[in-house]
Design a protein around this motif. Structure first.
Motif, PDB file in Angstrom:
ATOM      1  N   SER A  94       0.830  -1.203   0.000  1.00  0.00           N
ATOM      2  CA  SER A  94       0.000   0.000   0.000  1.00  0.00           C
ATOM      3  C   SER A  94       0.867   1.257   0.000  1.00  0.00           C
ATOM      4  O   SER A  94       0.521   2.256  -0.629  1.00  0.00           O
ATOM      5  N   MET A 129       1.978   1.817  -3.570  1.00  0.00           N
ATOM      6  CA  MET A 129       0.909   2.391  -4.388  1.00  0.00           C
ATOM      7  C   MET A 129       0.720   3.872  -4.089  1.00  0.00           C
ATOM      8  O   MET A 129       0.566   4.685  -4.997  1.00  0.00           O
ATOM      9  N   ILE A 155       1.187  -5.243 -10.410  1.00  0.00           N
ATOM     10  CA  ILE A 155       0.138  -4.242 -10.517  1.00  0.00           C
ATOM     11  C   ILE A 155      -0.344  -4.237 -11.956  1.00  0.00           C
ATOM     12  O   ILE A 155       0.432  -4.023 -12.871  1.00  0.00           O
ATOM     13  N   ILE A 208      -4.174  -5.910  -7.921  1.00  0.00           N
ATOM     14  CA  ILE A 208      -2.843  -5.914  -7.333  1.00  0.00           C
ATOM     15  C   ILE A 208      -2.661  -7.258  -6.635  1.00  0.00           C
ATOM     16  O   ILE A 208      -3.442  -7.634  -5.765  1.00  0.00           O
ATOM     17  N   VAL A 217      -5.081  -2.572  -0.406  1.00  0.00           N
ATOM     18  CA  VAL A 217      -4.517  -1.341  -0.960  1.00  0.00           C
ATOM     19  C   VAL A 217      -5.605  -0.289  -1.130  1.00  0.00           C
ATOM     20  O   VAL A 217      -5.391   0.893  -0.836  1.00  0.00           O
ATOM     21  N   ILE A 263      -7.629   4.261  -8.152  1.00  0.00           N
ATOM     22  CA  ILE A 263      -6.391   5.008  -8.368  1.00  0.00           C
ATOM     23  C   ILE A 263      -6.701   6.371  -8.959  1.00  0.00           C
ATOM     24  O   ILE A 263      -6.141   7.388  -8.543  1.00  0.00           O
TER      25      ILE A 263
END
Length: 162
Positions: A15, A18, A65, A70, A87, A111
């Motif tokens: 995490s 990311m 990813i 993920i 995440v 995202i």
């Protein structure tokens, strides 16, 4: 720094990676538009990502990813674990709480939402200075390109058309 990273679990490291990748992406956009003042943060972010990936590699884990989500794979046992939900929760915890937040169904949307929220928070925290807006920057670049194209056209006509 390394001791702090080594104390984290594999999911926490993923995490963190990311979040740092999103921060790096946002910083690159801000740098391209001329809004980034501290350019020394880019190498620091990249190094922290590399350190985290190195620690995961030492533990025998590989991070993947992609559009499918993920996943974390144990290199020795070939065991695959999906950590998309972990995440996403970490990204939501970091993102500022808005009344308009909606649940996202895919990683790509999460995202994108996190990037937009981070950019919005950075824009709100940014000092109110006379920085050029992307529209004015675009107009200036277009004017420069037009002048350059005009000069090239003059060279071609004067130089014999080659």
């Amino acid at each position: 720094m390394n001791k702090e990273l080594r104390a984290k679990t594999n999911e926490e490291l993923c995490s963190l990676i990311m979040r740092l990748k999103l921060q790096l992406l946002e910083s690159r956009f801000r740098m391209a538009s001329g809004e980034l003042e501290k350019t020394n943060t880019l190498p620091e972010i990249r190094k922290t990502i590399a350190r985290s990936l190195t620690i995961l590699n030492e533990r025998g884990m590989k991070l993947s990813i992609g559009t499918h989500g993920i996943t974390m794979r144990n290199i020795k046992t070939n065991e695959v674990k999906s950590i998309t939900n972990v995440v996403q929760e970490a990204l939501k915890a970091v993102a500022p709480k808005d009344d308009k937040t909606t649940k996202t169904e895919t990683v790509k949307e999460a995202i994108n939402d996190a990037t937009l929220m981070t950019a919005k928070a950075a824009k709100d925290d940014a000092p109110k200075t006379a920085t050029p807006t992307p529209v004015t920057v675009k107009k200036e670049l277009k004017a420069k390109m037009d002048k350059k194209a005009e000069k090239q056209m003059i060279r071609k006509t004067v130089g014999g058309g080659a």
